[in-house]
Design a protein around this motif. Structure first.
Motif, PDB file in Angstrom:
ATOM      1  N   ILE A   1       0.869  -1.177   0.000  1.00  0.00           N
ATOM      2  CA  ILE A   1       0.000   0.000   0.000  1.00  0.00           C
ATOM      3  C   ILE A   1       0.900   1.220   0.000  1.00  0.00           C
ATOM      4  CG2 ILE A   1      -1.746   1.293   1.269  1.00  0.00           C
ATOM      5  CD1 ILE A   1      -2.562  -1.415   2.549  1.00  0.00           C
ATOM      6  N   TYR A   2       0.636   2.133  -0.920  1.00  0.00           N
ATOM      7  CA  TYR A   2       1.444   3.343  -1.056  1.00  0.00           C
ATOM      8  C   TYR A   2       0.530   4.556  -0.963  1.00  0.00           C
ATOM      9  CZ  TYR A   2       4.389   6.942  -3.100  1.00  0.00           C
ATOM     10  OH  TYR A   2       5.090   8.097  -3.322  1.00  0.00           O
ATOM     11  N   LEU A   3       0.843   5.470  -0.067  1.00  0.00           N
ATOM     12  CA  LEU A   3       0.082   6.701   0.123  1.00  0.00           C
ATOM     13  C   LEU A   3       0.994   7.868  -0.214  1.00  0.00           C
ATOM     14  CD1 LEU A   3      -2.582   7.946   1.112  1.00  0.00           C
ATOM     15  CD2 LEU A   3      -1.698   7.835   3.424  1.00  0.00           C
ATOM     16  N   SER A   4       0.762   8.458  -1.388  1.00  0.00           N
ATOM     17  CA  SER A   4       1.627   9.558  -1.822  1.00  0.00           C
ATOM     18  C   SER A   4       1.326  10.819  -1.020  1.00  0.00           C
ATOM     19  CB  SER A   4       1.453   9.817  -3.321  1.00  0.00           C
ATOM     20  OG  SER A   4       0.149  10.256  -3.602  1.00  0.00           O
ATOM     21  N   ASN A   5       2.335  11.580  -0.751  1.00  0.00           N
ATOM     22  CA  ASN A   5       2.213  12.881  -0.072  1.00  0.00           C
ATOM     23  C   ASN A   5       1.615  12.805   1.322  1.00  0.00           C
ATOM     24  OD1 ASN A   5       3.243  14.070  -2.423  1.00  0.00           O
ATOM     25  ND2 ASN A   5       1.192  14.205  -3.286  1.00  0.00           N
ATOM     26  N   ASP A   6       1.723  11.666   1.985  1.00  0.00           N
ATOM     27  CA  ASP A   6       1.228  11.551   3.355  1.00  0.00           C
ATOM     28  C   ASP A   6       1.975  10.416   4.036  1.00  0.00           C
ATOM     29  OD1 ASP A   6      -0.230  12.033   5.638  1.00  0.00           O
ATOM     30  OD2 ASP A   6      -2.176  11.602   4.746  1.00  0.00           O
ATOM     31  N   ILE A   7       1.926  10.397   5.342  1.00  0.00           N
ATOM     32  CA  ILE A   7       2.594   9.367   6.123  1.00  0.00           C
ATOM     33  C   ILE A   7       1.544   8.392   6.642  1.00  0.00           C
ATOM     34  CG2 ILE A   7       3.960   8.917   8.196  1.00  0.00           C
ATOM     35  CD1 ILE A   7       5.204  11.713   7.772  1.00  0.00           C
ATOM     36  N   ILE A   8       1.748   7.094   6.392  1.00  0.00           N
ATOM     37  CA  ILE A   8       0.791   6.069   6.801  1.00  0.00           C
ATOM     38  C   ILE A   8       0.876   5.834   8.307  1.00  0.00           C
ATOM     39  CG2 ILE A   8       0.193   3.621   6.641  1.00  0.00           C
ATOM     40  CD1 ILE A   8       1.064   3.668   3.741  1.00  0.00           C
ATOM     41  N   ASN A   9      -0.275   5.826   8.950  1.00  0.00           N
ATOM     42  CA  ASN A   9      -0.391   5.454  10.350  1.00  0.00           C
ATOM     43  C   ASN A   9      -0.732   3.967  10.374  1.00  0.00           C
ATOM     44  OD1 ASN A   9      -1.310   4.840  12.918  1.00  0.00           O
ATOM     45  ND2 ASN A   9      -2.382   6.776  13.187  1.00  0.00           N
ATOM     46  N   VAL A  10       0.235   3.108  10.682  1.00  0.00           N
ATOM     47  CA  VAL A  10       0.017   1.663  10.619  1.00  0.00           C
ATOM     48  C   VAL A  10      -1.055   1.183  11.591  1.00  0.00           C
ATOM     49  CG1 VAL A  10       2.287   1.122   9.683  1.00  0.00           C
ATOM     50  CG2 VAL A  10       1.961   1.168  12.154  1.00  0.00           C
ATOM     51  N   LYS A  11      -1.335   1.937  12.624  1.00  0.00           N
ATOM     52  CA  LYS A  11      -2.389   1.562  13.572  1.00  0.00           C
ATOM     53  C   LYS A  11      -3.768   1.987  13.077  1.00  0.00           C
ATOM     54  CE  LYS A  11       0.649   1.581  17.519  1.00  0.00           C
ATOM     55  NZ  LYS A  11       0.976   2.129  18.819  1.00  0.00           N
ATOM     56  N   GLY A  12      -3.799   2.754  11.988  1.00  0.00           N
ATOM     57  CA  GLY A  12      -5.067   3.238  11.455  1.00  0.00           C
ATOM     58  C   GLY A  12      -5.508   2.513  10.202  1.00  0.00           C
ATOM     59  N   LEU A  13      -5.106   1.237  10.026  1.00  0.00           N
ATOM     60  CA  LEU A  13      -5.495   0.455   8.852  1.00  0.00           C
ATOM     61  C   LEU A  13      -6.723  -0.382   9.159  1.00  0.00           C
ATOM     62  CD1 LEU A  13      -2.020  -0.899   7.737  1.00  0.00           C
ATOM     63  CD2 LEU A  13      -3.388   0.798   6.562  1.00  0.00           C
TER      64      LEU A  13
ATOM     65  N   VAL B   1      -5.395  -6.630  10.067  1.00  0.00           N
ATOM     66  CA  VAL B   1      -4.395  -6.358   9.040  1.00  0.00           C
ATOM     67  C   VAL B   1      -3.071  -6.919   9.536  1.00  0.00           C
ATOM     68  CG1 VAL B   1      -3.192  -4.574   7.725  1.00  0.00           C
ATOM     69  CG2 VAL B   1      -5.602  -4.265   8.315  1.00  0.00           C
ATOM     70  N   LYS B   2      -2.489  -7.827   8.753  1.00  0.00           N
ATOM     71  CA  LYS B   2      -1.200  -8.417   9.105  1.00  0.00           C
ATOM     72  C   LYS B   2      -0.112  -7.611   8.411  1.00  0.00           C
ATOM     73  CE  LYS B   2      -3.220 -12.992   9.231  1.00  0.00           C
ATOM     74  NZ  LYS B   2      -3.244 -14.274   8.502  1.00  0.00           N
ATOM     75  N   LEU B   3       0.537  -6.768   9.178  1.00  0.00           N
ATOM     76  CA  LEU B   3       1.613  -5.939   8.645  1.00  0.00           C
ATOM     77  C   LEU B   3       2.883  -6.773   8.536  1.00  0.00           C
ATOM     78  CD1 LEU B   3       2.494  -3.036   7.847  1.00  0.00           C
ATOM     79  CD2 LEU B   3       3.133  -2.719  10.236  1.00  0.00           C
ATOM     80  N   VAL B   4       3.445  -6.839   7.332  1.00  0.00           N
ATOM     81  CA  VAL B   4       4.695  -7.563   7.109  1.00  0.00           C
ATOM     82  C   VAL B   4       5.865  -6.645   7.443  1.00  0.00           C
ATOM     83  CG1 VAL B   4       6.151  -8.681   5.375  1.00  0.00           C
ATOM     84  CG2 VAL B   4       3.679  -9.059   5.375  1.00  0.00           C
ATOM     85  N   ARG B   5       5.840  -5.441   6.844  1.00  0.00           N
ATOM     86  CA  ARG B   5       6.904  -4.483   7.124  1.00  0.00           C
ATOM     87  C   ARG B   5       6.488  -3.102   6.642  1.00  0.00           C
ATOM     88  NH1 ARG B   5      10.828  -3.842   2.483  1.00  0.00           N
ATOM     89  NH2 ARG B   5       9.801  -4.870   0.749  1.00  0.00           N
ATOM     90  N   GLN B   6       7.094  -2.113   7.233  1.00  0.00           N
ATOM     91  CA  GLN B   6       6.911  -0.741   6.766  1.00  0.00           C
ATOM     92  C   GLN B   6       8.076  -0.448   5.836  1.00  0.00           C
ATOM     93  OE1 GLN B   6       5.624   2.051   9.601  1.00  0.00           O
ATOM     94  NE2 GLN B   6       5.477   3.690   8.091  1.00  0.00           N
ATOM     95  N   VAL B   7       7.774  -0.315   4.545  1.00  0.00           N
ATOM     96  CA  VAL B   7       8.790  -0.100   3.520  1.00  0.00           C
ATOM     97  C   VAL B   7       9.378   1.294   3.645  1.00  0.00           C
ATOM     98  CG1 VAL B   7       9.210  -0.070   1.023  1.00  0.00           C
ATOM     99  CG2 VAL B   7       7.594  -1.718   1.992  1.00  0.00           C
TER     100      VAL B   7
END
Length: 179
Positions: free
Chosen positions: A114-126, A138-144
């Motif tokens: 998942i790629y969010l341009s021009n913003d920072i992803i909040n992994v707890k908000g998925l 949501v099973k997070l593998v890694r934050q790229v």
């Protein structure tokens, strides 16, 4: 509302278009949809029921209409035109500093980015929601990067899912197909 691609949810054109992002799940609050096409008139028909009455709405877009954005003109490679459509009205996308959310590959078997341009992803908000409205972990593998994460879809049943991504500038939504 789930309307599978077919007679009640179809795109038609004498030109070329990419229907891979054609929606089948219609969620309240989602007001526009993107379909890449070559600028030749594109028609989207959507039929749903209100009680026992079937209602069919149709909208069209072309390179010269206000319903079409990002038209580069002259190219026929299906990458130059975006039709922004809603079954009940046509709207231009909001000018949102959060940018766009993308997911790839789509459809996906196991892993998706998942790629969010021009913003920072909040992994707890998925949020991951299936076609029946059920929420799944949501099973997070890694934050790229701060704009990109990789998730694991391997434990999910095949079908359409709705991903809600929280960034610093609010929520963005995208559909993904799990193979």
């Amino acid at each position: 509302v789930y309307v599978p691609i077919g007679n009640d949810n179809k795109l038609t054109s004498t030109g070329s278009f990419d229907g891979s992002m054609q929606p089948m799940i219609f969620v309240p609050g989602i007001t526009h949809y993107n379909v890449l096409f070559d600028g030749v008139t594109l028609k989207w028909s959507l039929g749903t029921y209100s009680g026992n009455t079937k209602i069919v709405e149709s909208v069209t877009a072309s390179s010269s209409s206000y319903k079409c954005i990002n038209y580069a003109g002259g190219r026929t490679d299906n990458t130059n035109t975006t039709a922004v459509q809603n079954a009940s009205k046509i709207v231009q996308p909001e000018k949102n500093p959060a940018g766009n959310v993308n997911v790839f590959p789509n459809p996906a078997r196991n892993l998706a980015t998942i790629y969010l341009s021009n913003d920072i992803i909040n992994v707890k908000g998925l949020l991951l929601i299936d076609a029946y409205g059920r929420q799944h972990p949501v099973k997070l593998v890694r934050q790229v990067s701060k704009h990109s994460i990789e998730i694991d879809l391997s434990g999910l049943v095949s079908g359409m899912y709705f991903i809600k991504v929280k960034g610093e500038n609010g929520y963005k939504n995208i559909n993904i197909v799990k193979e």
